[in-house]
Design a protein around this motif. Structure first.
Motif, PDB file in Angstrom:
ATOM      1  N   TYR A 169       0.826  -1.196   0.000  1.00  0.00           N
ATOM      2  CA  TYR A 169       0.000   0.000   0.000  1.00  0.00           C
ATOM      3  C   TYR A 169       0.865   1.253   0.000  1.00  0.00           C
ATOM      4  CZ  TYR A 169       1.060   0.994   4.904  1.00  0.00           C
ATOM      5  OH  TYR A 169       1.714   1.302   6.065  1.00  0.00           O
ATOM      6  N   SER A 170       0.215   2.321  -0.411  1.00  0.00           N
ATOM      7  CA  SER A 170       0.854   3.631  -0.397  1.00  0.00           C
ATOM      8  C   SER A 170      -0.240   4.619  -0.021  1.00  0.00           C
ATOM      9  CB  SER A 170       1.401   3.922  -1.794  1.00  0.00           C
ATOM     10  OG  SER A 170       1.919   5.218  -1.848  1.00  0.00           O
ATOM     11  N   VAL A 171       0.120   5.673   0.708  1.00  0.00           N
ATOM     12  CA  VAL A 171      -0.885   6.685   1.052  1.00  0.00           C
ATOM     13  C   VAL A 171      -0.473   8.015   0.436  1.00  0.00           C
ATOM     14  CG1 VAL A 171      -1.475   5.529   3.225  1.00  0.00           C
ATOM     15  CG2 VAL A 171       0.220   7.373   3.242  1.00  0.00           C
ATOM     16  N   GLY A 172      -1.451   8.864   0.162  1.00  0.00           N
ATOM     17  CA  GLY A 172      -1.136  10.165  -0.423  1.00  0.00           C
ATOM     18  C   GLY A 172      -2.396  10.913  -0.775  1.00  0.00           C
ATOM     19  N   ASP A 173      -2.238  11.901  -1.669  1.00  0.00           N
ATOM     20  CA  ASP A 173      -3.406  12.699  -2.045  1.00  0.00           C
ATOM     21  C   ASP A 173      -3.836  12.420  -3.482  1.00  0.00           C
ATOM     22  OD1 ASP A 173      -1.413  13.829  -3.510  1.00  0.00           O
ATOM     23  OD2 ASP A 173      -1.676  15.870  -2.744  1.00  0.00           O
ATOM     24  N   GLY A 174      -3.221  11.399  -4.097  1.00  0.00           N
ATOM     25  CA  GLY A 174      -3.532  11.086  -5.486  1.00  0.00           C
ATOM     26  C   GLY A 174      -2.438  11.563  -6.427  1.00  0.00           C
ATOM     27  N   LEU A 175      -1.592  12.502  -5.948  1.00  0.00           N
ATOM     28  CA  LEU A 175      -0.462  13.001  -6.747  1.00  0.00           C
ATOM     29  C   LEU A 175       0.862  12.764  -6.031  1.00  0.00           C
ATOM     30  CD1 LEU A 175      -1.554  16.479  -8.168  1.00  0.00           C
ATOM     31  CD2 LEU A 175      -0.790  14.482  -9.481  1.00  0.00           C
ATOM     32  N   PHE A 176       0.893  13.117  -4.759  1.00  0.00           N
ATOM     33  CA  PHE A 176       2.084  12.907  -3.939  1.00  0.00           C
ATOM     34  C   PHE A 176       1.863  11.661  -3.102  1.00  0.00           C
ATOM     35  CE2 PHE A 176       2.299  17.283  -5.064  1.00  0.00           C
ATOM     36  CZ  PHE A 176       3.643  17.608  -5.101  1.00  0.00           C
ATOM     37  N   TRP A 177       2.683  10.646  -3.346  1.00  0.00           N
ATOM     38  CA  TRP A 177       2.479   9.372  -2.661  1.00  0.00           C
ATOM     39  C   TRP A 177       3.627   9.064  -1.716  1.00  0.00           C
ATOM     40  CZ3 TRP A 177      -2.066   7.005  -2.952  1.00  0.00           C
ATOM     41  CH2 TRP A 177      -2.888   7.257  -4.062  1.00  0.00           C
ATOM     42  N   SER A 178       3.336   8.284  -0.704  1.00  0.00           N
ATOM     43  CA  SER A 178       4.393   7.761   0.165  1.00  0.00           C
ATOM     44  C   SER A 178       5.135   6.643  -0.563  1.00  0.00           C
ATOM     45  CB  SER A 178       3.770   7.187   1.440  1.00  0.00           C
ATOM     46  OG  SER A 178       3.085   5.979   1.145  1.00  0.00           O
ATOM     47  N   ASP A 179       6.149   6.103   0.087  1.00  0.00           N
ATOM     48  CA  ASP A 179       6.748   4.858  -0.380  1.00  0.00           C
ATOM     49  C   ASP A 179       5.677   3.770  -0.346  1.00  0.00           C
ATOM     50  OD1 ASP A 179       9.203   5.981  -0.685  1.00  0.00           O
ATOM     51  OD2 ASP A 179      10.037   5.179   1.190  1.00  0.00           O
ATOM     52  N   ILE A 180       6.023   2.617  -0.889  1.00  0.00           N
ATOM     53  CA  ILE A 180       5.119   1.465  -0.829  1.00  0.00           C
ATOM     54  C   ILE A 180       5.552   0.580   0.334  1.00  0.00           C
ATOM     55  CG2 ILE A 180       4.366  -0.621  -2.036  1.00  0.00           C
ATOM     56  CD1 ILE A 180       4.704   0.980  -4.641  1.00  0.00           C
ATOM     57  N   TYR A 181       4.596   0.237   1.192  1.00  0.00           N
ATOM     58  CA  TYR A 181       4.870  -0.608   2.356  1.00  0.00           C
ATOM     59  C   TYR A 181       4.061  -1.892   2.243  1.00  0.00           C
ATOM     60  CZ  TYR A 181       6.443   3.949   4.031  1.00  0.00           C
ATOM     61  OH  TYR A 181       7.065   5.161   4.153  1.00  0.00           O
ATOM     62  N   VAL A 182       4.368  -2.845   3.107  1.00  0.00           N
ATOM     63  CA  VAL A 182       3.685  -4.141   3.069  1.00  0.00           C
ATOM     64  C   VAL A 182       3.254  -4.544   4.473  1.00  0.00           C
ATOM     65  CG1 VAL A 182       3.933  -6.609   2.553  1.00  0.00           C
ATOM     66  CG2 VAL A 182       5.063  -4.922   1.095  1.00  0.00           C
ATOM     67  N   PHE A 183       2.012  -5.009   4.608  1.00  0.00           N
ATOM     68  CA  PHE A 183       1.584  -5.593   5.890  1.00  0.00           C
ATOM     69  C   PHE A 183       0.881  -6.917   5.639  1.00  0.00           C
ATOM     70  CE2 PHE A 183      -2.037  -2.818   4.732  1.00  0.00           C
ATOM     71  CZ  PHE A 183      -3.092  -3.705   4.829  1.00  0.00           C
ATOM     72  N   SER A 184       0.706  -7.683   6.709  1.00  0.00           N
ATOM     73  CA  SER A 184       0.031  -8.977   6.617  1.00  0.00           C
ATOM     74  C   SER A 184      -1.476  -8.802   6.786  1.00  0.00           C
ATOM     75  CB  SER A 184       0.572  -9.902   7.719  1.00  0.00           C
ATOM     76  OG  SER A 184      -0.371 -10.911   7.999  1.00  0.00           O
ATOM     77  N   GLY A 185      -2.229  -9.630   6.081  1.00  0.00           N
ATOM     78  CA  GLY A 185      -3.689  -9.543   6.160  1.00  0.00           C
ATOM     79  C   GLY A 185      -4.294 -10.216   7.380  1.00  0.00           C
ATOM     80  N   ARG A 186      -3.445 -10.774   8.250  1.00  0.00           N
ATOM     81  CA  ARG A 186      -3.997 -11.369   9.481  1.00  0.00           C
ATOM     82  C   ARG A 186      -4.352 -10.260  10.468  1.00  0.00           C
ATOM     83  NH1 ARG A 186      -1.451 -15.592  13.951  1.00  0.00           N
ATOM     84  NH2 ARG A 186      -3.456 -16.138  14.843  1.00  0.00           N
ATOM     85  N   THR A 187      -5.567 -10.282  10.968  1.00  0.00           N
ATOM     86  CA  THR A 187      -6.036  -9.260  11.906  1.00  0.00           C
ATOM     87  C   THR A 187      -6.706  -9.969  13.080  1.00  0.00           C
ATOM     88  OG1 THR A 187      -8.273  -9.106  10.977  1.00  0.00           O
ATOM     89  CG2 THR A 187      -6.575  -7.732   9.941  1.00  0.00           C
ATOM     90  N   PRO A 188      -7.141  -9.222  14.118  1.00  0.00           N
ATOM     91  CA  PRO A 188      -7.953  -9.857  15.156  1.00  0.00           C
ATOM     92  C   PRO A 188      -9.123 -10.620  14.544  1.00  0.00           C
ATOM     93  CG  PRO A 188      -7.314  -7.689  15.873  1.00  0.00           C
ATOM     94  CD  PRO A 188      -6.851  -7.821  14.439  1.00  0.00           C
ATOM     95  N   ASP A 189      -9.623 -11.566  15.299  1.00  0.00           N
ATOM     96  CA  ASP A 189     -10.456 -12.624  14.755  1.00  0.00           C
ATOM     97  C   ASP A 189     -11.733 -12.725  15.584  1.00  0.00           C
ATOM     98  OD1 ASP A 189     -10.939 -15.111  13.392  1.00  0.00           O
ATOM     99  OD2 ASP A 189     -10.080 -16.185  15.095  1.00  0.00           O
ATOM    100  N   TYR A 190     -12.854 -12.317  15.000  1.00  0.00           N
ATOM    101  CA  TYR A 190     -14.085 -12.279  15.793  1.00  0.00           C
ATOM    102  C   TYR A 190     -15.170 -13.219  15.301  1.00  0.00           C
ATOM    103  CZ  TYR A 190     -11.909  -7.965  17.368  1.00  0.00           C
ATOM    104  OH  TYR A 190     -11.035  -7.046  17.851  1.00  0.00           O
ATOM    105  N   SER A 191     -14.996 -13.804  14.103  1.00  0.00           N
ATOM    106  CA  SER A 191     -16.088 -14.643  13.597  1.00  0.00           C
ATOM    107  C   SER A 191     -15.538 -15.907  12.958  1.00  0.00           C
ATOM    108  CB  SER A 191     -16.914 -13.840  12.579  1.00  0.00           C
ATOM    109  OG  SER A 191     -16.090 -13.395  11.536  1.00  0.00           O
ATOM    110  N   ALA A 192     -16.377 -16.938  12.950  1.00  0.00           N
ATOM    111  CA  ALA A 192     -15.977 -18.240  12.406  1.00  0.00           C
ATOM    112  C   ALA A 192     -15.721 -18.110  10.900  1.00  0.00           C
ATOM    113  CB  ALA A 192     -17.085 -19.255  12.684  1.00  0.00           C
ATOM    114  N   PRO A 193     -14.813 -18.873  10.313  1.00  0.00           N
ATOM    115  CA  PRO A 193     -13.969 -19.861  10.983  1.00  0.00           C
ATOM    116  C   PRO A 193     -12.874 -19.177  11.816  1.00  0.00           C
ATOM    117  CG  PRO A 193     -13.342 -19.660   8.671  1.00  0.00           C
ATOM    118  CD  PRO A 193     -14.536 -18.768   8.866  1.00  0.00           C
ATOM    119  N   PHE A 194     -12.682 -19.655  13.042  1.00  0.00           N
ATOM    120  CA  PHE A 194     -11.724 -19.017  13.936  1.00  0.00           C
ATOM    121  C   PHE A 194     -10.301 -19.476  13.643  1.00  0.00           C
ATOM    122  CE2 PHE A 194     -15.725 -18.973  16.382  1.00  0.00           C
ATOM    123  CZ  PHE A 194     -15.866 -17.598  16.482  1.00  0.00           C
TER     124      PHE A 194
END
Ligand SMILES: *[C@@H]1O[C@H](CO)[C@@H](O)[C@H](O)[C@H]1NC(C)=O
Ligand SMILES: *[C@@H]1O[C@H](CO)[C@@H](O)[C@H](O)[C@H]1NC(C)=O
Ligand SMILES: *[C@@H]1O[C@H](CO)[C@@H](O)[C@H](O)[C@H]1NC(C)=O
Ligand SMILES: *[C@@H]1O[C@H](CO)[C@@H](O)[C@H](O)[C@H]1NC(C)=O
Ligand SMILES: *[C@@H]1O[C@H](CO)[C@@H](O)[C@H](O)[C@H]1NC(C)=O
Ligand SMILES: [Fe+2]
Length: 438
Positions: free
Chosen positions: A100-125
């Motif tokens: 992902y990158s954040v910005g205003d549509g013209l000026f962007w940050s670098d590109i970073y990476v995160f994992s899609g694992r998040t807290p877990d509230y619903s099945a399948p657990f």
């Protein structure tokens, strides 16, 4: 003409370019929030795409989502307006990573990476192993630099799920008209752009009703916290994590103490009904209930942390934690590292088996002080020459820790020395029942 244009855009780039980028989980599964700062009121866009998914059917195109921003006057003696942007990426797949990158549509940050694992509230657990960095009392200044180096290295080479910062940031977020907070958020940016950086408030965030804390960090919302980021909880792996605010016990107003206690009792109750699935109950907050620094000198007001203040917190929370079968309490505020045995009412509670680095079948909460990350306030607190009976290990070196909840029975915690780049202490906690006090 061209020259003037180039200079003008260079000057403006500093005000438009996103800085202080940090991630956090939200109250919903499969979501990641990004926050960032600009000094001009520009639009808020996050551009992202899944990568390294198991399924080849996943789209690899970039998706743009629109966030929102607020203007925040971070100054005290002068007006300093910054624009704090926030946006939430939804529908994350735990088997993917995301660029992902954040910005205003013209000026962007670098590109970073995160994992899609998040807290877990619903099945399948997903109750597979979960790993958290735990860090406290971390600010700018040379003492905190060792920790920045080690944690930056670790966040590149080792996998963990998130970072839990148990209060006291920057020293302080509002100092120098907010510049200290800006600097610190840029210092943690290489780490907080890749991992959810989950926070709770400490005494250093108290200025003007925690304005800087509440505005710069958006933590999971619940019915009781009203968007203050003071207290919340989440399920991840085989554990339930509770992030709470002990500052309420040092404020004049008890309204939030009562609100938080009602929420806490309800939350513990829900967690206790779910201990077959998630047997580990882990609470984190800033002020210590049990620690040894200067506890023998309770009359010195400046040394009250492990004396009168801790005793006051014991009166409020010891029974709540014990009766609800809390397994671990991580605390900070005191600037060193100290690991205690299982304690109830100021007494060591023997486990089925206790060794120097292992507790099998503990029967009360284990307390760990994690306030040694390093900051501007000078050297860490000297450890007590007379540690209390329940103290197991202590050090005044700089560092932070890593918690691994392997499965329903095995939990491991290790604490690092940042200057020595080594592990200074570790402990295994092994359950013989889901809840010791049922
Ligand atoms: C802090 O909040 C209290 C209660 O809402 C309010 O009375 C007080 O004026 C606030 N203080 C500041 C400095 O904003
Ligand atoms: C919740 O927060 C909003 C916005 O800050 C405030 O206006 C409202 O009074 C708060 N409600 C309670 C119950 O504290
Ligand atoms: C807050 O609650 C504590 C007990 O939890 C009590 O001792 C104290 O007097 C209360 N303070 C106020 C201002 O009500
Ligand atoms: C806690 O226990 C120690 C002995 O280990 C004792 O000296 C101290 O007074 C106790 N504190 C309180 C508040 O009872
Ligand atoms: C739980 O994790 C520990 C440490 O990795 C391992 O030794 C143990 O076999 C695991 N237990 C189960 C039931 O998987
Ligand atoms: Fe503190």
């Amino acid at each position: 003409m061209l020259c003037v244009f180039l200079i003008a855009s260079t000057v403006y780039a500093g005000y438009l370019y996103p800085e202080q980028i940090h991630l956090s989980w939200t109250e919903n599964e499969g979501e990641m929030r990004a926050m960032w700062v600009t000094y001009l009121p520009v639009s808020s866009v996050i551009s992202y795409r899944p990568i390294l998914c198991n399924s080849i059917a996943n789209p690899t195109e970039w998706t743009n989502i629109q966030g929102s921003s607020i203007s925040f006057n971070e100054g005290q003696t002068i007006t300093r307006i910054q624009y704090i942007h926030t946006g939430v990426i939804t529908g994350l797949n735990e088997n993917c990573y995301y660029e992902y990158s954040v910005g205003d549509g013209l000026f962007w940050s670098d590109i970073y990476v995160f994992s899609g694992r998040t807290p877990d509230y619903s099945a399948p657990f997903n109750t597979k192993e979960v790993e958290m960095i735990i860090i406290g009392d971390w600010g700018t200044g040379h003492n905190g630099v060792y920790t920045k180096h080690l944690l930056s290295q670790e966040s590149k080479i080792r996998d963990f799920d998130g970072i839990l910062h148990v209060g006291d940031f920057a020293y302080d977020l509002h100092n120098e008209n907010g510049r200290v907070g800006d600097r610190w958020l840029n210092i943690i940016e290489p780490i907080a752009t890749s991992f959810a950086y989950m926070t709770l408030p400490g005494n250093h965030e108290g200025h003007k009703n925690f304005t800087h804390y509440k505005t710069r960090f958006n933590m999971p919302l619940n019915e009781a916290n009203n968007g203050t980021s003071y207290f919340y909880s989440f399920d991840m792996g085989p554990a339930h994590f509770i992030m709470m605010n002990t500052e309420v016990y040092f404020d004049d107003s008890n309204v939030t103490a009562i609100t938080q206690m009602n929420w806490l009792l309800d939350d513990l109750n829900k967690a206790n009904n779910n201990r077959e699935l998630r047997p580990w109950l882990i609470v984190l907050s800033h002020h210590p209930l049990y620690c040894s620094v200067n506890w023998e000198l309770p009359l010195l007001q400046s040394n009250g942390d492990c004396g009168p203040d801790a005793v006051m917190l014991q009166k409020n929370l010891d029974d709540v934690f014990y009766k609800n079968g809390v397994d671990l309490y991580f605390q900070a505020h005191v600037h060193n590292y100290e690991r205690e045995a299982a304690i109830y009412k100021n007494l060591t509670v023997p486990s089925e088996y206790d060794g120097p680095n292992i507790h099998i079948g503990p029967k009360a909460p284990i307390y760990i002080t994690n306030g040694n990350a390093g900051n501007y306030e000078g050297h860490n607190d000297p450890t007590s020459p007379t540690p209390q009976d329940w103290a197991q290990f202590w050090s005044n070196d700089y560092g932070y820790g890593r918690l691994i909840v392997y499965n329903n029975t095995h939990l491991y915690y290790e604490h690092y020395s940042s200057p020595d780049v080594s592990c200074m202490d570790h402990v295994w906690v092994i359950k013989t029942q889901n809840r010791y006090n049922s």
